[in-house]
Design an enzyme around this catalytic site. Sequence first.
Site, PDB file in Angstrom:
ATOM      1  N   SER A 118      -5.304  -0.431   4.119  1.00 24.11           N
ATOM      2  CA  SER A 118      -6.670  -0.403   3.647  1.00 24.11           C
ATOM      3  C   SER A 118      -5.885  -0.119   2.042  1.00 24.11           C
ATOM      4  O   SER A 118      -4.952  -0.039   1.704  1.00 24.11           O
ATOM      5  CB  SER A 118      -7.523   1.100   3.567  1.00 24.11           C
ATOM      6  N   GLY A 119      -6.907  -0.221   1.044  1.00 27.45           N
ATOM      7  CA  GLY A 119      -5.697  -0.440   0.144  1.00 27.45           C
ATOM      8  C   GLY A 119      -6.102   1.336  -0.884  1.00 27.45           C
ATOM      9  O   GLY A 119      -5.809   0.940  -2.296  1.00 27.45           O
TER      10      GLY A 119
END
Length: 190
Positions: A51-52
């Site tokens: 994920s970011g």
Amino acid sequence: MKRRVVMKWVNRLVSTILMVLLITVAGIVLSTKLSGGEPQVFGYQLKTVLSGSMEPGIQTGSIIAVKPTDDGSKFKKDDVITFMADEDIMITHRIAEVIKTENGVMYTTKGDNNNAADSEPVLAENVVASYDGFTIPYVGYIIDFSQSPKGSIVFLILPGILMLGYSAFTIWRALGQLEDKNKSGTAEAK
């Protein structure tokens, strides 16, 4: 003569690169399988970032090296830790606050790219590793693929096929040179 020396060095270089590639990929796949899905290098586990939440410091698709820990209560504010959120979900976030209670230590964590802290505090027992800053962008996509059944086959068989193909080409070229040498030797003898 000079061309022959250059070709000899090119041959050695290509053979060495293919051999190193084969050994490296086989080592990573073997390490991954033996450690139950988490490759380890020099005592560090390699994790793929999915994920970011920690961008821009840790990009999605990167691999990070985390140091496993036995004592999850030793961390302080601003340390980056990897912890078990659920049974199969690991998260790497920064410690925003250390909470000491009579039952032990808990951490409030937050992803660098998130607007708010994580909703649930992290128990010290759930901390599995710490992150020291080593990351390689985009390699995580390749490692994830190599851990799949198709990826294991591709990454183990492809370098072997490349080595066999290059060996066949080298043998074919050497036989052609021998044939040319024999033809020129036969022509000189007549």
